[in-house]
Design a protein around this motif. Sequence first.
Motif, PDB file in Angstrom:
ATOM      1  N   UNK A   1      -7.278   6.219   3.054  1.00  0.00           N
ATOM      2  CA  UNK A   1      -7.311   6.297   4.516  1.00  0.00           C
ATOM      3  C   UNK A   1      -7.605   4.935   5.120  1.00  0.00           C
ATOM      4  N   UNK A   2      -8.571   4.210   4.555  1.00  0.00           N
ATOM      5  CA  UNK A   2      -8.906   2.887   5.075  1.00  0.00           C
ATOM      6  C   UNK A   2      -7.797   1.877   4.772  1.00  0.00           C
ATOM      7  N   UNK A   3      -7.202   1.975   3.595  1.00  0.00           N
ATOM      8  CA  UNK A   3      -6.175   1.011   3.197  1.00  0.00           C
ATOM      9  C   UNK A   3      -4.871   1.165   3.979  1.00  0.00           C
ATOM     10  N   UNK A   4      -4.761   2.200   4.797  1.00  0.00           N
ATOM     11  CA  UNK A   4      -3.586   2.307   5.665  1.00  0.00           C
ATOM     12  C   UNK A   4      -3.509   1.128   6.628  1.00  0.00           C
ATOM     13  N   UNK A   5      -4.646   0.488   6.875  1.00  0.00           N
ATOM     14  CA  UNK A   5      -4.691  -0.626   7.824  1.00  0.00           C
ATOM     15  C   UNK A   5      -4.322  -1.951   7.177  1.00  0.00           C
TER      16      UNK A   5
END
Length: 449
Positions: free
Chosen positions: A157-161
Amino acid sequence: MSGSTNAGEAFDLRATRAAADSTYAGIVRLVEAAQASKAPMARLADRYSLLFLAVTVALAIAAWWFTGDPIRAVAVLVVATPCPLILAVPVALVAGLSRAAHFGVLIKGAKPLEALARIKTLILDKTGTLTDGRPQIVRIDRLGEMAEDEILHFAAALDQASKHPVAQAIVAAAQAQGIALPVPGGVVETPGEGVAGTIDGRQVIIGGAGFVAAQAGIAVPEAAVIAAGAVVVSVAVDGKLAGHLVMADALRAGTADLLAGLRKLGVARIVLATGDRRAVAEAVTEGLGLDAVHADLAPGQKVALVLAERAGGPVMMVGDGVNDAPALAAADIGVAMGARGAAASAEAADVVLLVDHLDRLLPGIEIAQRSRRIAMESVVAGIGLSVLGMIVAAFGYLTPVQGALLQELIDVAVILNALRALRIQPGRTAAGPDDAASGAPHRATSTPA
């Protein structure tokens, strides 16, 4: 630096050497030198045309000389048909090119097709060729009560950025498992080290162990035990270390079967040539039964390896990167991974795999071999029938008109036989979902050589 994007703060760049002194310019010079030194390949028709001409003229002169009848000489010349050479051979080879393209193999002409049929040595690059070219999650080490799926959920979820290849690989792994990924908030990315942000109201940090420890205010965790070439991505949630994602550039699925199939098609020697460390190369290729593994190679050293392997027969080099282009140009047949490989490698190669499946080599080589066999059949049958007809005409059993009709029948027969190449069905055409993208190690700790 062309095409590069600065992902961090502004800086001053000072050029200390001219563009001609760059690594890329050196690779271009290597490609040009390799292409200039490559011996031209002879065509089937070229090898037999002069011999056929000599036989035809000899029979015509002999028929006239020994019988004194010029009609017999004319009949011999009329029956003589070069169509098995000038038509049937190109038809068979071009049909083979068309058939190979149907299976995702673009062969740049009839000469490379002929050479592909005679390959005895195969040299493979590692990253992006023998492997997928990007890290994949091989295991998740838990360091607390959080389940593996939860760790992957927060990390992805965080690495989507992030646009980093390793981040994208983590996101892809979560999506493949059907994990719903919320939109991250308050994202702060430190290029090359990691990302921090909030997921569902919880503070999440992902990246190298040192970065995560510094951001979360905790002690640097003990390094995970990993194989050569693997990387570790640490994940912390709400100030506590949740676990590690252990990632590696995995071998393409079905590689062992591919290599076994290539040996059945007559490839006697299979060699790995990589610029990566020897420990990584040996770990990746363990159990594949390669004849040799060459590691820590620069582009020029790959060219030298190709030239050295030529002593054992025609050499095929398979690669995907800019650094592979000189070796591709130097080999008898250069094969580029065209789906995601560098444009320079595709330009230097004789064959381009249009899909990201290394197993396309099998139908490509088989089609080349069978197309060449059909071309040879057309040559032998057509020239044989023509010579037989010339002998019959020399003895006076065929008139020029009858000889002309016989010539047309021979032409039609060999051309129809050559068209059989359009119906070649390779015995091995399996395709696999080798969807990979090239990437560099990301925000992770790697094992020492």
